[in-house]
Design a protein around this motif. Structure first.
Motif, mmCIF file in Angstrom:
data_model
loop_
_atom_site.group_PDB
_atom_site.id
_atom_site.type_symbol
_atom_site.label_atom_id
_atom_site.label_comp_id
_atom_site.label_asym_id
_atom_site.label_seq_id
_atom_site.Cartn_x
_atom_site.Cartn_y
_atom_site.Cartn_z
ATOM 1 N N ALA A 89 -14.823 -14.145 -1.243
ATOM 2 C CA ALA A 89 -14.442 -15.558 -1.091
ATOM 3 C C ALA A 89 -13.116 -15.691 -0.353
ATOM 4 C CB ALA A 89 -14.364 -16.218 -2.463
ATOM 5 N N LYS A 90 -12.169 -14.800 -0.644
ATOM 6 C CA LYS A 90 -10.879 -14.820 0.052
ATOM 7 C C LYS A 90 -11.064 -14.540 1.541
ATOM 8 C CE LYS A 90 -7.214 -12.945 -1.601
ATOM 9 N NZ LYS A 90 -6.276 -11.950 -2.165
ATOM 10 N N GLN A 91 -11.949 -13.595 1.870
ATOM 11 C CA GLN A 91 -12.207 -13.265 3.267
ATOM 12 C C GLN A 91 -12.849 -14.439 3.995
ATOM 13 O OE1 GLN A 91 -11.349 -10.350 4.994
ATOM 14 N NE2 GLN A 91 -11.907 -11.705 6.679
ATOM 15 N N GLN A 92 -13.813 -15.076 3.359
ATOM 16 C CA GLN A 92 -14.454 -16.244 3.961
ATOM 17 C C GLN A 92 -13.434 -17.356 4.198
ATOM 18 O OE1 GLN A 92 -17.768 -17.457 1.539
ATOM 19 N NE2 GLN A 92 -18.794 -15.474 1.661
ATOM 20 N N LEU A 93 -12.521 -17.514 3.263
ATOM 21 C CA LEU A 93 -11.490 -18.548 3.397
ATOM 22 C C LEU A 93 -10.581 -18.247 4.583
ATOM 23 C CD1 LEU A 93 -10.107 -21.078 2.317
ATOM 24 C CD2 LEU A 93 -8.830 -19.623 0.726
ATOM 25 N N SER A 94 -10.169 -16.995 4.736
ATOM 26 C CA SER A 94 -9.318 -16.616 5.868
ATOM 27 C C SER A 94 -10.037 -16.828 7.191
ATOM 28 C CB SER A 94 -8.874 -15.159 5.734
ATOM 29 O OG SER A 94 -8.065 -14.969 4.584
ATOM 30 N N ASN A 95 -11.307 -16.458 7.239
ATOM 31 C CA ASN A 95 -12.090 -16.656 8.467
ATOM 32 C C ASN A 95 -12.187 -18.132 8.816
ATOM 33 O OD1 ASN A 95 -12.482 -13.906 8.505
ATOM 34 N ND2 ASN A 95 -14.575 -13.977 7.713
ATOM 35 N N ALA A 96 -12.411 -18.967 7.803
ATOM 36 C CA ALA A 96 -12.526 -20.413 8.044
ATOM 37 C C ALA A 96 -11.213 -20.982 8.564
ATOM 38 C CB ALA A 96 -12.947 -21.122 6.757
ATOM 39 N N LYS A 97 -10.097 -20.499 8.050
ATOM 40 C CA LYS A 97 -8.795 -20.994 8.512
ATOM 41 C C LYS A 97 -8.541 -20.602 9.963
ATOM 42 C CE LYS A 97 -6.482 -21.264 4.012
ATOM 43 N NZ LYS A 97 -5.372 -20.779 3.161
ATOM 44 N N ARG A 98 -8.959 -19.392 10.334
ATOM 45 C CA ARG A 98 -8.812 -19.006 11.736
ATOM 46 C C ARG A 98 -9.717 -19.859 12.635
ATOM 47 N NH1 ARG A 98 -7.524 -13.826 9.479
ATOM 48 N NH2 ARG A 98 -9.704 -13.410 8.948
ATOM 49 N N GLY A 99 -10.896 -20.208 12.125
ATOM 50 C CA GLY A 99 -11.768 -21.115 12.877
ATOM 51 C C GLY A 99 -11.146 -22.489 13.053
ATOM 52 N N LEU A 100 -10.460 -22.945 12.011
ATOM 53 C CA LEU A 100 -9.774 -24.240 12.112
ATOM 54 C C LEU A 100 -8.666 -24.187 13.154
ATOM 55 C CD1 LEU A 100 -9.287 -27.118 11.123
ATOM 56 C CD2 LEU A 100 -7.852 -26.185 9.302
ATOM 57 N N ASN A 101 -7.978 -23.059 13.255
ATOM 58 C CA ASN A 101 -6.909 -22.924 14.245
ATOM 59 C C ASN A 101 -7.425 -23.114 15.666
ATOM 60 O OD1 ASN A 101 -5.039 -22.433 12.258
ATOM 61 N ND2 ASN A 101 -4.971 -20.220 12.549
ATOM 62 N N VAL A 102 -8.665 -22.657 15.911
ATOM 63 C CA VAL A 102 -9.250 -22.825 17.246
ATOM 64 C C VAL A 102 -9.439 -24.305 17.560
ATOM 65 C CG1 VAL A 102 -11.276 -22.356 18.681
ATOM 66 C CG2 VAL A 102 -10.385 -20.576 17.171
ATOM 67 N N ILE A 103 -9.935 -25.052 16.595
ATOM 68 C CA ILE A 103 -10.128 -26.492 16.800
ATOM 69 C C ILE A 103 -8.787 -27.202 16.930
ATOM 70 C CG2 ILE A 103 -11.047 -28.609 15.759
ATOM 71 C CD1 ILE A 103 -13.244 -26.957 14.531
ATOM 72 N N LEU A 104 -7.804 -26.766 16.145
ATOM 73 C CA LEU A 104 -6.466 -27.360 16.237
ATOM 74 C C LEU A 104 -5.811 -27.039 17.569
ATOM 75 C CD1 LEU A 104 -5.042 -26.545 12.669
ATOM 76 C CD2 LEU A 104 -5.908 -28.743 13.479
ATOM 77 N N GLY A 105 -6.237 -25.964 18.217
ATOM 78 C CA GLY A 105 -5.628 -25.561 19.476
ATOM 79 C C GLY A 105 -4.278 -24.909 19.285
ATOM 80 N N VAL A 106 -4.055 -24.283 18.128
ATOM 81 C CA VAL A 106 -2.781 -23.644 17.835
ATOM 82 C C VAL A 106 -3.050 -22.245 17.285
ATOM 83 C CG1 VAL A 106 -1.585 -25.814 17.363
ATOM 84 C CG2 VAL A 106 -2.699 -24.588 15.481
#
Length: 447
Positions: A211-228
């Motif tokens: 679950a922690k790994q999935q959470l980290s992956n999702a946050k990195r995916g969010l960074n792509v959308i944020l453009g940062v």
């Protein structure tokens, strides 16, 4: 025992520091960052700027053209002239070498199309509609980005709450393992109880790490959308509020009026209509005006002709009208006009098709939304029931009235109920956002 108490206090203190050191990324902040930095939105903005430039009056042909030309010519030649005497009939020759002649010229010309069958007028209107179409395409990009952003944002919120639930479950399993070890050490239970508890701890640990790994992956995916490019050590808001004022009739009305895809189809129809008029303008004549002012100067050196001019200059204004009428172009205009009318018919058919598809999608999404709200209410009740059942089961387990298998089953039921509640909570919100996107209202969402 004293050492254990001190260790617990230290762990709690460090956990508190970690929580407060984490950055909170609110939904509002995430949206602001996305609108500023998202790659897709930047490209859409640039495309809109290109369409704006294309629809400028400088690109319409309404303005005249002016051309300035100038030149200089240098010549060095050998010349020979033969004269015949009228009285005697004898020939006389005059020759020279290295005869130099210099010529300078400059002119300013202006051309303007007075009438072209209204082709420029309809072409300009077509460019304006193309700009409006590009605006709608940019809006669609932003709407899709809104949905992408909050889909992954709520996915992070879902995974965060699931991770917390799994962490609590792991803590319960570890306490159970300690209890089983003490009981085994003092001969109050068999080793099987201890081994079962150890297996459950290992399984819960694996699930928690995943679950922690999935959470980290999702946050990195969010960074792509944020453009940062930022660290994933932040937390998100998990509170969800629903729009209780939504109703199907209002959504249908707003969808027909504001849906970005339908609006784009309407603009394509307008562009096709102007394209027909642009092609029709080719049947009319074109009337143009031109004017020019020119200057010429020729300098002759070493003249061998006594009657030649050493310096010649000329300047003046010229103006005129020209009329062009392409009476027959081999049928090209007729073919283009027929195809333009068919293209318009296709755009009108496509609009009706899009209306049917989007209306159907809206109704399906609405029913899904209502069902999901019911599921959410049911899952909330399930959590209350399973939590109450777990608390009672835990008390009976501590009293030795039930087996560890029964206790584990109650624990799993509670975990599954909480996970199902999280899924229902965030799924309902995402479906709500899909409804708002279909109705063209997603950009008005307040967080």
């Amino acid at each position: 025992m004293k050492f254990n108490k001190i260790g617990i206090v230290i762990v709690a203190f460090l956990s508190t520091i970690q929580i407060y050191s984490q950055e909170i990324l609110t939904k509002k902040e995430a949206l602001e960052i996305t609108l500023k930095n998202n790659f897709g939105i930047k490209i859409a903005t640039n495309n809109l700027e290109i369409a704006k430039n294309n629809s400028n009056i400088l690109n319409t042909g309404f303005l005249p053209t002016a051309t300035l030309t100038s030149g200089a010519d240098y010549r060095r030649n050998n010349q020979s002239l033969i004269f015949t005497d009228r009285n005697t009939g004898d020939d006389a020759e005059i020759s020279g070498s290295g005869i130099v002649s210099k010529t300078y010229n400059a002119s300013l010309g202006v051309n303007y199309t007075i009438f072209d069958g209204l082709g420029r007028k309809y072409n300009y209107k077509q460019l304006l509609e193309t700009y409006n179409l590009t605006e709608l395409q940019a809006r669609e990009t932003i709407e899709n980005t809104y949905l992408q952003l909050f889909t992954i944002y709520f996915q992070i919120a879902r995974l965060s709450e699931n991770k917390d639930n799994l962490q609590k479950a792991l803590s319960i399993s570890k306490n159970r393992l300690k209890r089983a070890q003490y009981q085994y050490d003092y001969g109050q239970s068999t080793k099987l109880e201890y081994l079962n508890a150890q297996v459950d701890v290992n399984n819960d640990s694996i699930t928690y790490i995943s679950a922690k790994q999935q959470l980290s992956n999702a946050k990195r995916g969010l960074n792509v959308i944020l453009g940062v490019d930022k660290e994933t050590n932040y937390i998100v808001e998990t509170e969800v509020a629903y729009n209780k004022l939504l109703n199907l009739a209002d959504l249908e009305e707003k969808t027909i009026a504001n849906n970005s895809l339908l609006k784009q189809n309407e603009k394509n129809i307008a562009i096709s209509e102007f394209n027909i008029k642009v092609n029709q303008s080719n049947y009319f004549p074109t009337l143009g005006f031109n004017a020019s002012y020119g200057f010429n100067r020729t300098e002759n050196e070493n003249l061998i002709n006594p009657f030649g001019a050493k310096l010649i200059t000329s300047d003046g204004l010229n103006a005129g009208l020209n009329l062009t009428w392409n009476i027959f172009d081999g049928g090209g205009t007729k073919t283009r006009l027929a195809n333009a009318k068919i293209a318009l018919d296709n755009q009108q058919i496509l609009l009706e098709q899009q209306k049917a598809n989007i209306t159907n999608n809206l109704k399906n999404t609405w029913e899904n939304y209502k069902n999901q709200l019911f599921i959410l209410s049911a899952q909330e009740q399930n959590v209350l029931t399973t939590k109450n059942n777990f608390n009672r089961t835990e008390e009976r387990f501590k009293l030795g009235q039930i087996t560890s298998v029964e206790f584990r089953q109650a624990q799993i039921n509670l975990i599954n109920a909480k996970t199902a509640l999280n899924n229902a909570k965030f799924d309902a919100k995402l479906i709500e956002l899909q409804l708002l996107q279909l109705s063209g209202d997603i950009m008005n969402v307040k967080f």
